[in-house]
Design a protein around this motif. Structure first.
Motif, PDB file in Angstrom:
ATOM      1  N   GLY A 110      28.712  14.299  29.221  1.00 33.01           N
ATOM      2  CA  GLY A 110      29.218  14.963  28.023  1.00 33.01           C
ATOM      3  C   GLY A 110      28.608  16.340  27.809  1.00 33.01           C
ATOM      4  N   GLU A 111      27.491  16.596  28.506  1.00 34.33           N
ATOM      5  CA  GLU A 111      26.792  17.877  28.347  1.00 34.33           C
ATOM      6  C   GLU A 111      27.684  19.084  28.601  1.00 34.33           C
ATOM      7  OE1 GLU A 111      22.986  19.045  28.374  1.00 34.33           O
ATOM      8  OE2 GLU A 111      23.537  17.748  26.712  1.00 34.33           O
ATOM      9  N   ILE A 112      28.713  18.859  29.432  1.00 35.00           N
ATOM     10  CA  ILE A 112      29.545  19.993  29.832  1.00 35.00           C
ATOM     11  C   ILE A 112      30.195  20.660  28.615  1.00 35.00           C
ATOM     12  CG2 ILE A 112      31.758  18.809  30.224  1.00 35.00           C
ATOM     13  CD1 ILE A 112      31.526  20.586  33.007  1.00 35.00           C
ATOM     14  N   PHE A 113      30.333  19.880  27.521  1.00 35.81           N
ATOM     15  CA  PHE A 113      30.946  20.489  26.342  1.00 35.81           C
ATOM     16  C   PHE A 113      29.920  21.208  25.479  1.00 35.81           C
ATOM     17  CE2 PHE A 113      33.405  16.751  27.592  1.00 35.81           C
ATOM     18  CZ  PHE A 113      34.566  17.409  27.981  1.00 35.81           C
ATOM     19  N   HIS A 114      28.630  21.020  25.791  1.00 35.90           N
ATOM     20  CA  HIS A 114      27.592  21.652  24.983  1.00 35.90           C
ATOM     21  C   HIS A 114      26.914  22.816  25.686  1.00 35.90           C
ATOM     22  CE1 HIS A 114      28.206  18.368  22.304  1.00 35.90           C
ATOM     23  NE2 HIS A 114      27.887  17.492  23.230  1.00 35.90           N
ATOM     24  N   ARG A 115      26.745  22.696  27.019  1.00 41.16           N
ATOM     25  CA  ARG A 115      26.041  23.777  27.705  1.00 41.16           C
ATOM     26  C   ARG A 115      26.998  24.924  27.995  1.00 41.16           C
ATOM     27  NH1 ARG A 115      21.937  23.397  32.292  1.00 41.16           N
ATOM     28  NH2 ARG A 115      22.065  25.559  31.634  1.00 41.16           N
ATOM     29  N   PRO A 116      26.709  26.110  27.432  1.00 37.77           N
ATOM     30  CA  PRO A 116      27.643  27.236  27.607  1.00 37.77           C
ATOM     31  C   PRO A 116      27.920  27.556  29.074  1.00 37.77           C
ATOM     32  CG  PRO A 116      25.965  27.785  25.992  1.00 37.77           C
ATOM     33  CD  PRO A 116      25.579  26.461  26.564  1.00 37.77           C
ATOM     34  N   LEU A 117      26.880  27.495  29.912  1.00 38.24           N
ATOM     35  CA  LEU A 117      27.086  27.852  31.321  1.00 38.24           C
ATOM     36  C   LEU A 117      28.079  26.890  31.977  1.00 38.24           C
ATOM     37  CD1 LEU A 117      26.260  29.492  33.882  1.00 38.24           C
ATOM     38  CD2 LEU A 117      24.578  27.717  34.290  1.00 38.24           C
ATOM     39  N   TRP A 118      27.887  25.607  31.713  1.00 36.66           N
ATOM     40  CA  TRP A 118      28.756  24.615  32.342  1.00 36.66           C
ATOM     41  C   TRP A 118      30.182  24.748  31.834  1.00 36.66           C
ATOM     42  CZ3 TRP A 118      25.775  19.302  32.725  1.00 36.66           C
ATOM     43  CH2 TRP A 118      24.595  19.517  33.425  1.00 36.66           C
ATOM     44  N   ARG A 119      30.297  24.896  30.505  1.00 39.69           N
ATOM     45  CA  ARG A 119      31.628  25.008  29.923  1.00 39.69           C
ATOM     46  C   ARG A 119      32.352  26.219  30.513  1.00 39.69           C
ATOM     47  NH1 ARG A 119      30.327  25.101  24.272  1.00 39.69           N
ATOM     48  NH2 ARG A 119      30.423  27.330  24.482  1.00 39.69           N
ATOM     49  N   GLN A 120      31.599  27.319  30.587  1.00 36.71           N
ATOM     50  CA  GLN A 120      32.193  28.541  31.119  1.00 36.71           C
ATOM     51  C   GLN A 120      32.573  28.375  32.585  1.00 36.71           C
ATOM     52  OE1 GLN A 120      32.757  31.009  28.944  1.00 36.71           O
ATOM     53  NE2 GLN A 120      33.998  31.941  30.559  1.00 36.71           N
ATOM     54  N   SER A 121      31.711  27.692  33.341  1.00 40.21           N
ATOM     55  CA  SER A 121      32.011  27.488  34.762  1.00 40.21           C
ATOM     56  C   SER A 121      33.293  26.694  34.920  1.00 40.21           C
ATOM     57  CB  SER A 121      30.881  26.727  35.451  1.00 40.21           C
ATOM     58  OG  SER A 121      29.665  27.360  35.257  1.00 40.21           O
ATOM     59  N   LEU A 122      33.422  25.644  34.107  1.00 40.47           N
ATOM     60  CA  LEU A 122      34.632  24.820  34.178  1.00 40.47           C
ATOM     61  C   LEU A 122      35.856  25.651  33.821  1.00 40.47           C
ATOM     62  CD1 LEU A 122      35.793  21.933  34.509  1.00 40.47           C
ATOM     63  CD2 LEU A 122      35.475  21.615  32.078  1.00 40.47           C
ATOM     64  N   LEU A 123      35.738  26.398  32.708  1.00 36.78           N
ATOM     65  CA  LEU A 123      36.871  27.227  32.284  1.00 36.78           C
ATOM     66  C   LEU A 123      37.217  28.261  33.348  1.00 36.78           C
ATOM     67  CD1 LEU A 123      36.277  27.912  28.500  1.00 36.78           C
ATOM     68  CD2 LEU A 123      38.136  26.627  29.563  1.00 36.78           C
ATOM     69  N   ASN A 124      36.178  28.940  33.863  1.00 36.21           N
ATOM     70  CA  ASN A 124      36.418  29.954  34.896  1.00 36.21           C
ATOM     71  C   ASN A 124      37.131  29.349  36.095  1.00 36.21           C
ATOM     72  OD1 ASN A 124      35.219  31.883  33.358  1.00 36.21           O
ATOM     73  ND2 ASN A 124      33.344  32.031  34.565  1.00 36.21           N
ATOM     74  N   SER A 125      36.662  28.169  36.516  1.00 36.09           N
ATOM     75  CA  SER A 125      37.283  27.521  37.675  1.00 36.09           C
ATOM     76  C   SER A 125      38.745  27.206  37.396  1.00 36.09           C
ATOM     77  CB  SER A 125      36.548  26.223  38.025  1.00 36.09           C
ATOM     78  OG  SER A 125      35.410  26.509  38.777  1.00 36.09           O
ATOM     79  N   VAL A 126      38.994  26.671  36.210  1.00 35.44           N
ATOM     80  CA  VAL A 126      40.368  26.299  35.876  1.00 35.44           C
ATOM     81  C   VAL A 126      41.264  27.539  35.835  1.00 35.44           C
ATOM     82  CG1 VAL A 126      41.863  25.357  34.082  1.00 35.44           C
ATOM     83  CG2 VAL A 126      39.730  24.218  34.635  1.00 35.44           C
ATOM     84  N   TRP A 127      40.801  28.580  35.134  1.00 35.86           N
ATOM     85  CA  TRP A 127      41.632  29.783  35.029  1.00 35.86           C
ATOM     86  C   TRP A 127      41.824  30.462  36.368  1.00 35.86           C
ATOM     87  CZ3 TRP A 127      44.902  29.723  31.621  1.00 35.86           C
ATOM     88  CH2 TRP A 127      44.635  29.352  30.309  1.00 35.86           C
ATOM     89  N   LEU A 128      40.742  30.543  37.118  1.00 35.85           N
ATOM     90  CA  LEU A 128      40.856  31.170  38.433  1.00 35.85           C
ATOM     91  C   LEU A 128      41.826  30.377  39.303  1.00 35.85           C
ATOM     92  CD1 LEU A 128      39.627  33.547  40.041  1.00 35.85           C
ATOM     93  CD2 LEU A 128      37.992  31.951  40.996  1.00 35.85           C
ATOM     94  N   GLY A 129      41.711  29.035  39.230  1.00 34.09           N
ATOM     95  CA  GLY A 129      42.585  28.168  40.022  1.00 34.09           C
ATOM     96  C   GLY A 129      44.042  28.332  39.623  1.00 34.09           C
ATOM     97  N   ILE A 130      44.296  28.312  38.326  1.00 31.17           N
ATOM     98  CA  ILE A 130      45.686  28.407  37.867  1.00 31.17           C
ATOM     99  C   ILE A 130      46.264  29.785  38.180  1.00 31.17           C
ATOM    100  CG2 ILE A 130      47.171  28.451  35.824  1.00 31.17           C
ATOM    101  CD1 ILE A 130      45.439  26.238  34.642  1.00 31.17           C
ATOM    102  N   GLY A 131      45.494  30.807  37.854  1.00 31.37           N
ATOM    103  CA  GLY A 131      45.961  32.175  38.108  1.00 31.37           C
ATOM    104  C   GLY A 131      46.244  32.401  39.581  1.00 31.37           C
ATOM    105  N   THR A 132      45.304  31.968  40.415  1.00 31.59           N
ATOM    106  CA  THR A 132      45.480  32.151  41.853  1.00 31.59           C
ATOM    107  C   THR A 132      46.661  31.335  42.353  1.00 31.59           C
ATOM    108  OG1 THR A 132      43.111  32.433  42.029  1.00 31.59           O
ATOM    109  CG2 THR A 132      44.292  32.043  44.061  1.00 31.59           C
ATOM    110  N   ALA A 133      46.809  30.116  41.821  1.00 29.62           N
ATOM    111  CA  ALA A 133      47.924  29.278  42.262  1.00 29.62           C
ATOM    112  C   ALA A 133      49.259  29.941  41.918  1.00 29.62           C
ATOM    113  CB  ALA A 133      47.828  27.899  41.603  1.00 29.62           C
ATOM    114  N   LEU A 134      49.363  30.491  40.694  1.00 24.71           N
ATOM    115  CA  LEU A 134      50.619  31.137  40.298  1.00 24.71           C
ATOM    116  C   LEU A 134      50.903  32.360  41.156  1.00 24.71           C
ATOM    117  CD1 LEU A 134      50.483  30.901  36.397  1.00 24.71           C
ATOM    118  CD2 LEU A 134      51.885  29.564  37.983  1.00 24.71           C
ATOM    119  N   LEU A 135      49.905  33.240  41.229  1.00 24.98           N
ATOM    120  CA  LEU A 135      50.099  34.493  41.956  1.00 24.98           C
ATOM    121  C   LEU A 135      50.260  34.240  43.463  1.00 24.98           C
ATOM    122  CD1 LEU A 135      50.234  37.505  41.395  1.00 24.98           C
ATOM    123  CD2 LEU A 135      47.782  37.629  41.810  1.00 24.98           C
TER     124      LEU A 135
END
Lengths: 366, 593
Positions: free
Chosen positions: B50-75
């Motif tokens: 559950g820490e992933i929702f509290h630690r800014p670094l982890w949350r950001q890493s997850l978000l970055n991965s998701v956005w990078l993945g989606i953006g790259t997949a679309l483009l």
């Protein structure tokens, strides 16, 4: 009709891993044998004066994990003592990761790296041989002796600056450059440093400043600096490039990188703050589970010899920028002659490591 | 047939479980049972997850991965699918170049491409110093810029997926529509696009998986721009002290969740379409020659220049320059970096021996390619021709190593294979090159399986049933029926597996036996210590050598097939003069089409 074959082959598919293992087993000896060739000394010659100790040993090659000097000290040690040694270079973080990952079955005998806090933490968790005092411990300077831990879990070898204040001379004059860490943190332009989560010398830097200012004030100053756009680079190499290219005006840059850039004619000058530079203590420690204690101990003794240290301090590379902790050894001439350091006690650095690194990593998110 | 198929299936599934799934499981277990592999079992609970929702670094890493993945997949899918549709429909001069370029990008290790991009676009890079384009750094080192870089490197997966489907499916429906008077645009919109849709989804999923699981590109790019992704945060969790394998396990868990979701989409789209990426199909659409190829050639060449030209060109430039920061003029040109490749001794950890690294990496890749092809062959056979009940698991095991980053697999391998009790069986493989071979096999299996699945799909199972009725065992059917029919794609699979194996950085850096020099480490170490000349010269020369080897083996293989076909045909002619026999030598491999 092909029943037997069929059975055999389905069995074989299962055993494929094992088969490769068997084949590979052959290559292990050849592989490491060939690279051993350069470092290993003849088996027949045993170390002088330690023959009684040597009987405890298996006589096999000892493994040194280190982040500096490994290429040089290992062959020299083998030549002088006759022990077989294989030195493996890792970055500081990599070496620790390997040591931790191998804790079920350690493959290393000696570790020599920067960051006494991390090594202290290994000692506290029972990774290291304690309560053994090297014969050459008296070779240490007064400052060096003051850094020896009570349980002798590790031996200090040398110290250097994990960061000095470096600035780009095309962008700043000597007068404009910050002279102290307070001035560095009040600088209004662009500044940079390495990431304590990745670069080995960056935790000694951050922990020294947190120790100097106290944790609360340390956090406050860093938070303010990050708000002003402090750029954090994973390692000191890219940090140096950023300074040279003018991407940043000033940097808390590792000593060897700073001197390297300055001496190679780049527009970089450095300031050794009067209150001292954050120190990075290089220490050597022996694995509690080593099968070759005599050879491992001989290595620590070897590192405490003035000849060894003088050889390292005279190298024609930026690695030789350090303050030797053994008496009678001269540091490099080009370097600050009155080098002083801010060095938190190992226990303090070990105790606060997770807290400081976690705080730093979470702050430093874009 | 059924029982024997099951036996083979169980065997190969177990093998894949050991070499691919077990190491991953080992890392994941660390999140709740730290110390499991060090003889210290204690249940930590699921709190850390559950820490992933509290630690800014982890949350950001997850978000970055998701956005990078989606953006790259679309483009990436937009680029890949458009190029594939163009390529499938029209015949134009740069088409072959496009195919070759796509394969090159597919097997090129991402850290090498990243190195090229950093040399080009970094603050100190060629773009600003040489071309005076100072804006490039700021434009590329920001989230959408990274997406562009990633999309230009990962679009081949979408390209190959869509190309395979487009070439295969459309002709008869399209022709029917055209006969009824539909406009080509209407045909494309109402017939071809919907038919290709599942493959487009599959392509996008593959790009997403590859992007999210990639370590080389984000790691190299974050030397100039801080953009923590999950893989990068795993890396920093492992390399901090005290090492937090449990944290790495948590982050790996979320990575696997992301990949599992993507894989569900992939399997769903797989079911809805007869598709396989990286395949070699027999029936193909006949390409039309358009009135003017100028535009098509132009677009293709621009994309190739951007995706390959920039990273490879930058590496090439730097490898030839005395001082990377200076201009590309005669006095600044030199071949010294190439000469230094042969002068360096392996005792300098900043400049490892090129020759030794090349020798080790090529040997390991060759062994791994050979073995992974055998595994891939059996997996593809079981998946295509048997009624093995656990096909889903086999599919999963055979693709998962494509998605899970090498660094996670690397730790898992240490956990599993550095156990004391293994020593008694002489199976203590950690620290020996044989573990590297196994790890590299694990990485190559997905490619080996995918390529072969594609060509197996073209074989009618009735031939095999006929053979089974005649009493041929599974092995006999594999060797005497399937093997000759798929030999071309088998060759392609071997070459792909080989090409992707030579430069596996993350795995080798975790599992490298002490002082065992490997090619990716030679390049990475030199790059990290700022020896750009040495790093780029090693990149260019080793990349060139691998490419040359692949092309040579390809040509030799083709020549041997032709020769054996001719011999076979002559023999058949003598035996049955009156019967006109066409020997089908397998599906044509499309590399040079």
């Amino acid at each position: 009709m092909n029943n037997i074959w069929r059975k055999r082959l389905s069995g074989m598919s299962l055993l494929l891993v094992l088969v490769t293992a068997g084949c590979g087993g052959g290559t292990i000896t050849t592989g490491s044998g060939s690279s051993n060739g350069e470092t290993a000394a003849p088996v027949s010659s045993t170390a002088e004066g330690s023959s009684s100790l040597a009987q405890e040993d298996t006589g096999e090659t000892i493994y040194l994990y280190g982040n500096d000097f490994v290429d040089i000290v290992a062959p020299e040690f083998a030549k002088q003592t006759g022990y077989k040694i294989e030195a493996v270079h890792y970055g500081g973080g990599e070496a620790l990761a390997k040591i931790e990952a191998e804790q079920g079955n350690p493959q290393w005998d000696v570790v020599m790296m920067d960051g006494h806090g991390s090594i202290r933490s290994l000692a506290d968790r029972g990774f290291l041989m304690t309560d053994w005092t090297p014969d050459h411990i008296g070779n240490l300077t007064e400052y060096g002796s003051s850094l020896v831990p009570e349980d002798h879990a590790y031996t200090p070898i040398s110290i250097h600056a994990s960061a000095v204040i470096a600035y780009n001379t095309n962008r700043l004059t000597k007068e404009q450059a910050p002279k102290t860490w307070d001035e560095f943190f009040e600088y209004k332009g662009t500044a940079g440093q390495a990431d304590p989560a990745v670069a080995a010398p960056a935790y000694p830097l951050v922990s020294a400043l947190f120790y100097k200012w106290g944790i609360d004030q340390g956090e406050q100053r860093y938070a303010q600096m990050m708000g002003n756009g402090l750029r954090v680079y994973p390692k000191n190499g890219p940090l140096g490039s950023a300074l040279v290219s003018g991407e940043i005006d000033i940097a808390a840059l590792q000593e060897s990188n700073a001197y390297d850039l300055k001496l190679s004619g780049e527009p970089v000058e450095l300031v050794w703050p009067e209150e001292g530079a954050p120190g990075s203590l290089r220490v050597a420690a022996i694995s509690k589970q080593t099968k070759n204690p005599a050879a491992a101990k001989a290595f620590v003794e070897f590192m405490l010899e003035p000849e060894t240290q003088q050889m390292l301090a005279s190298l024609d590379s930026s690695d030789s920028f350090f303050t030797p902790l053994v008496k009678g050894v001269e540091a490099r001439k080009e370097r600050e002659t009155n080098a002083t350091f801010i060095l938190p006690p190992a226990e303090w650095a070990a105790e606060h490591e997770v807290q400081i690194k976690t705080w730093f990593a979470d702050q430093n998110v874009n | 047939m059924k029982n024997s198929g099951t036996r083979w299936g169980v065997g190969v599934a177990l093998l894949l479980f050991i070499i691919i799934f077990l190491p991953l499981l080992a890392v994941l277990l660390n999140a709740i049972l730290p110390g499991l592999f060090f003889g210290n079992i204690q249940f930590q609970g699921f709190g850390l997850l559950g820490e992933i929702f509290h630690r800014p670094l982890w949350r950001q890493s997850l978000l970055n991965s998701v956005w990078l993945g989606i953006g790259t997949a679309l483009l990436g899918t937009l680029i890949g699918a458009s190029l594939a549709m163009v390529r499938a429909r029209w015949n134009f001069a740069s088409g072959r170049l496009l195919d070759a370029g796509v394969w090159l990008l597919l097997i090129a290790p991402s850290f090498m491409l990243a190195q090229g991009w950093v040399l080009f676009a970094g603050a100190d890079g060629l773009a600003s110093r040489l071309l005076g384009m100072n804006w490039v750094t700021a434009a590329l080192f920001q989230p959408s810029g990274l997406m562009v870089i990633m999309a230009l490197s990962k679009f081949p997966l979408a390209y190959l997926t869509v190309l395979a489907a487009t070439e295969w499916n459309v002709s008869q429906y399209g022709h029917a529509a055209r006969l009824n008077g539909a406009h080509p645009w209407t045909v494309w919109r109402t017939v071809e696009l919907p038919l290709a849709a599942p493959s487009i989804v599959a392509g996008a999923t593959l790009v997403f998986i590859d992007t999210v699981g990639d370590f080389g590109l984000p790691a190299a790019l974050s030397t100039v721009y801080r953009f923590p992704t999950l893989t990068y945060s795993i890396y920093s969790a492992i390399y901090q002290s005290p090492v937090r394998f449990d944290m790495a396990g948590v982050l790996a868990f979320y990575l696997v969740v992301l990949l599992a979701m993507a894989m569900t989409v992939l399997l769903w789209s797989l079911r809805r379409s007869r598709f396989d990426f990286l395949n070699a199909r027999a029936v193909r659409m006949i390409k039309v020659r358009p009135k003017s190829t100028l535009f098509l050639n132009g677009v293709t060449i621009v994309f190739l220049m951007m995706s390959i030209g920039i990273p490879v060109g930058s590496s090439l430039c730097v490898s030839l320059m005395k001082k990377a920061g200076n201009k590309l003029v005669w006095p600044n040109l030199t071949l010294d970096h190439y000469f230094s490749l042969f002068a360096a001794s392996s005792t300098d950890h900043k400049q490892l021996s090129f020759f030794e690294g090349m020798l080790h990496s090529l040997t390991i890749a060759a062994i791994a390619a050979g073995i992974s092809i055998i595994i891939g062959f059996i997996v593809a056979y079981v998946l295509t021709f048997t009624e093995f009940k656990m096909k889903g698991w086999l599919q999963l095991f055979s693709i998962i190593s494509l998605a899970v980053p090498g660094i996670v697999m690397g730790i898992g391998y240490i956990f599993v294979w550095n156990q004391k009790w293994l020593e008694t069986f002489n199976l203590h493989l950690y620290g020996s090159p044989s573990l590297l071979v196994i790890a590299v096999i694990a990485g190559a299996v997905p490619y080996a399986v995918r390529v072969q699945l594609g060509s197996f799909g073209t074989i009618s199972s009735s031939i095999l049933n006929a053979a089974a009725v005649q009493g041929a065992g599974t092995l006999a059917r594999m060797l005497h029926i399937v093997l000759p029919l798929v030999r071309r794609s088998l060759l392609l699979a071997v070459l792909t597996a080989f090409g992707t194996s030579v430069f596996d950085l993350a795995l080798t850096s975790m599992l490298q036996p002490a002082n065992y020099v490997l090619m990716p480490l030679v390049i990475d170490q030199a790059f990290e210590f700022g020896r750009y000349g040495y790093a780029t010269a090693a990149t260019v020369l080793s990349g060139g050598m691998v490419l040359l080897i692949i092309v040579l083996i390809q040509f030799t293989g083709e020549a041997i097939f032709k020769w054996s076909d001719r011999r076979e045909r002559n023999r058949t002619k003598i035996q049955e003069r009156h019967t006109h026999t066409v020997q089908q030598g397998g599906s044509p491999y499309e590399f040079n089409s």
